[in-house]
Design a protein around this motif. Structure first.
Motif, PDB file in Angstrom:
ATOM      1  N   UNK A 202      -9.473   3.419   5.791  1.00 58.36           N
ATOM      2  CA  UNK A 202      -8.835   4.428   6.627  1.00 58.36           C
ATOM      3  C   UNK A 202      -7.320   4.327   6.602  1.00 58.36           C
ATOM      4  N   UNK A 203      -6.771   3.184   6.222  1.00 52.80           N
ATOM      5  CA  UNK A 203      -5.325   3.088   6.065  1.00 52.80           C
ATOM      6  C   UNK A 203      -4.869   4.003   4.935  1.00 52.80           C
ATOM      7  N   UNK A 204      -5.602   3.982   3.823  1.00 49.50           N
ATOM      8  CA  UNK A 204      -5.255   4.882   2.728  1.00 49.50           C
ATOM      9  C   UNK A 204      -5.465   6.343   3.132  1.00 49.50           C
ATOM     10  N   UNK A 205      -6.389   6.582   4.039  1.00 50.71           N
ATOM     11  CA  UNK A 205      -6.589   7.940   4.537  1.00 50.71           C
ATOM     12  C   UNK A 205      -5.364   8.398   5.323  1.00 50.71           C
ATOM     13  N   UNK A 209      -3.058  11.630   4.364  1.00 53.01           N
ATOM     14  CA  UNK A 209      -2.777  12.722   5.294  1.00 53.01           C
ATOM     15  C   UNK A 209      -1.306  13.102   5.269  1.00 53.01           C
ATOM     16  N   UNK A 210      -0.436  12.112   5.135  1.00 53.55           N
ATOM     17  CA  UNK A 210       0.993  12.380   5.056  1.00 53.55           C
ATOM     18  C   UNK A 210       1.394  12.896   3.682  1.00 53.55           C
ATOM     19  N   UNK A 215      -0.182  16.259   7.494  1.00 52.96           N
ATOM     20  CA  UNK A 215       0.646  15.949   8.653  1.00 52.96           C
ATOM     21  C   UNK A 215       2.074  15.863   8.158  1.00 52.96           C
ATOM     22  N   UNK A 216       2.964  16.606   8.783  1.00 54.60           N
ATOM     23  CA  UNK A 216       4.365  16.570   8.375  1.00 54.60           C
ATOM     24  C   UNK A 216       5.003  15.302   8.891  1.00 54.60           C
ATOM     25  N   UNK A 217       5.909  14.717   8.080  1.00 51.80           N
ATOM     26  CA  UNK A 217       6.606  13.492   8.489  1.00 51.80           C
ATOM     27  C   UNK A 217       7.316  13.714   9.804  1.00 51.80           C
TER      28      UNK A 217
END
Length: 223
Positions: A202-205, A209-210, A215-217
């Motif tokens: 889930x860390x790579x997920x 996402x970014x 998800x915008x920075x």
């Protein structure tokens, strides 16, 4: 089942100290120690351990590059060790394929726990911690999406929502509440997201996402 570990650090006392702590556990065996990143990669290729502990700063080949090589080469999972509490190091390590990140002043019990968690296929950092670190780094550097948004087209609408919530650092229970489904269903969605996108955990997920722009920075987690 015994967890086989390679410990890599250019400081012998640090390296042997970590090895001693881990070797003292009934379910963990340190199969090799390495003083540089190249030696660590070679040890992993030769011995096929379950987990590699890698110092970020090492001679010959630094820990980030060693992590990248190990992650690309097989099933061994990596935990990064450093004295530098820097968001940029965390981001680079996770982006290279690391499943966790620890400072060298980690407590004995936390080190052992980290190895067990990562060996079990989970990510070491809590989702909220991963989200905070990556958001701060991406916001500071104003990164453009590094992956094509089309990559997400393989996801169903509900799986895309799940990835969005993962990127915002929500736990399975929080995602279940947001989607009004059971935690069992969320686990299924998370598993599908990881499988379809070829992600290890889930860390790579969160990173995905970014980097796909889902998800915008700098977007607040509540938006």
């Amino acid at each position: 089942m015994t967890i086989r570990v390679v410990v890599a650090d250019d400081q012998e006392l640090v390296r042997s100290g970590f090895a001693m702590i881990l070797d003292a556990q009934e379910d963990i065996e340190v199969v090799a120690e390495a003083g540089d990143g190249a030696a660590a990669v070679a040890a992993v290729e030769r011995l096929l351990p379950d987990v590699a502990l890698l110092d970020v700063r090492m001679p010959v080949l630094d820990g980030i590059e060693a992590c990248r090589a190990i992650s690309a080469g097989g099933a061994c999972r990596t935990v990064m060790l450093t004295t530098f509490d820097s968001d940029e190091y965390v981001y680079e390590a996770l982006h290279a394929g690391a499943s966790g990140f620890l400072l060298k002043d980690v407590r004995r019990d936390d080190l052992v726990h980290a190895v067990r968690v990562v060996a079990a296929g989970e990510s070491l950092l809590a989702p909220s911690v991963a989200r905070r670190l990556i958001e701060e780094y991406t916001a500071a550097t104003v990164r453009a999406p590094a992956l094509p948004a089309e990559r997400l087209e393989v996801l169903t609408a509900r799986e895309r929502e799940t990835l969005l919530h993962l990127g915002r650092g929500l736990s399975n229970a929080e995602i279940a509440a947001a989607l009004v489904v059971s935690e069992h269903t969320v686990k299924s969605h998370v598993g599908n997201v990881l499988a379809k996108l070829g992600l290890r955990d889930r860390i790579q997920a969160v990173i995905c996402a970014y980097e796909t722009g889902l998800i915008a920075a700098g977007t607040p987690s509540g938006e």
